[in-house]
Scaffold this active site. Structure first.
Site, short mmCIF file in Angstrom:
data_model
loop_
_atom_site.label_atom_id
_atom_site.label_comp_id
_atom_site.label_asym_id
_atom_site.label_seq_id
_atom_site.Cartn_x
_atom_site.Cartn_y
_atom_site.Cartn_z
N ASN A 26 0.85 -1.19 0.00
CA ASN A 26 0.00 0.00 0.00
C ASN A 26 0.89 1.24 0.00
O ASN A 26 2.01 1.22 0.52
CB ASN A 26 -0.89 0.01 1.25
N HIS A 51 0.88 5.21 1.27
CA HIS A 51 0.16 6.00 2.27
C HIS A 51 0.80 7.39 2.37
O HIS A 51 2.01 7.51 2.47
CB HIS A 51 0.22 5.28 3.62
N SER A 102 4.81 6.91 2.41
CA SER A 102 5.40 5.61 2.77
C SER A 102 4.78 4.51 1.91
O SER A 102 3.57 4.52 1.66
CB SER A 102 5.11 5.26 4.24
N ASP A 111 -2.30 0.34 8.18
CA ASP A 111 -1.10 1.13 7.91
C ASP A 111 0.06 0.75 8.83
O ASP A 111 0.91 1.59 9.16
CB ASP A 111 -1.39 2.65 8.02
C1 GRF Z 1 -2.84 8.68 -2.82
O1 GRF Z 1 -2.51 9.87 -2.21
C2 GRF Z 1 -2.47 7.52 -1.94
O2 GRF Z 1 -1.38 7.76 -1.13
C3 GRF Z 1 -3.70 7.35 -1.09
O3 GRF Z 1 -4.79 7.64 -1.95
C4 GRF Z 1 -4.35 8.52 -2.99
C5 GRF Z 1 -4.73 7.88 -4.29
O4 GRF Z 1 -4.55 8.69 -5.41
N1 GRF Z 1 -3.74 6.04 -0.50
P1 GRF Z 1 -4.78 8.10 -6.88
O5 GRF Z 1 -6.15 7.46 -6.92
O6 GRF Z 1 -3.69 7.12 -7.17
O7 GRF Z 1 -4.72 9.30 -7.78
#
Ligand code: GRF
Length: 199
Positions: A103, A105, A132, A141
């Site tokens: 993931n 984050h 991260s 997370d």
């Molecule tokens: C990103 O900021 C990611 O870190 C978070 O959700 C957002 C997703 O953006 N988990 P996208 O859909 O890839 O544009």
């Protein structure tokens, strides 16, 4: 050839960066819990298979997770990439894919797990914030952090300015880390310190 299953819920800008860097042919399927996710359109433009599993149509988290599991199983993907996937996957799903789910984050974990990370960083007058990439475990997370990228807060920063800086990092970090894993340059479980990513 190692392949990916990518789970999304929204815009899919991270998905796009993975398509552009790693290639659509390495992506078995893009799964979205949100039928209106723009990421589905991005995937279709590249002729990647898409599956919508709308969580609102399921009576329980388990039932939803089982459907996602069946879908991923049919593709036999090597890694499951959560890219803006806004559902929490239950412990039994996560354990089936131990050390195979990643993931991204928007915080310097273990700081700011969960939602609203930009706002919380501003409210707490942080001098730095970041991104991260971590292994997904049953703890939200909470899995091993594999890579981090940081940036510094400036006067007048808002959620939007932090998000723009964060996404710029994300779009370089995620493909780079996935590539390292696919090429065997990095193995989940063996890394001690997170890789520090700089632009
Ligand atoms: C990103 O900021 C990611 O870190 C978070 O959700 C957002 C997703 O953006 N988990 P996208 O859909 O890839 O544009």
């Amino acid at each position: 050839m190692q392949t990916l299953a990518i789970l999304i819920s929204g815009n899919g800008s991270n998905l796009q960066s993975i398509i552009d860097t790693i290639g659509a042919d390495r992506i078995d399927v893009v799964i979205s819990n949100n039928p209106n996710a723009y990421g589905l359109t991005r995937a279709r433009k590249h002729k990647i298979k898409t599956v919508t599993i709308n969580h609102k149509l399921y009576d329980s988290r388990d039932h939803f997770d089982q459907t996602v599991h069946k879908c991923i199983e049919s593709f036999d993907s090597d890694l499951i990439i959560l890219a803006g996937f806004m559902r929490i996957l239950g412990a039994s799903f996560v354990q089936k894919y131990k050390n195979k789910i990643l993931n991204i984050h928007p915080s310097l974990l273990p700081k700011y797990k969960g939602l609203d990370t930009y706002q919380r960083a501003i409210d707490n007058d942080e001098y730095e914030h970041g991104v991260s990439i971590h292994v997904v475990t049953p703890e939200l997370d909470g899995g091993q952090v594999l890579m981090q990228g940081r940036y510094y807060l400036e006067d007048g920063d808002s959620i939007e300015t932090l998000q723009a800086r964060g996404l710029k990092l994300e779009h370089q970090m995620y493909p780079e880390l996935i590539q390292m894993l696919m090429e065997g340059k990095l193995q989940i479980g063996k890394v001690c310190e997170p890789i520090e990513f700089t632009l």
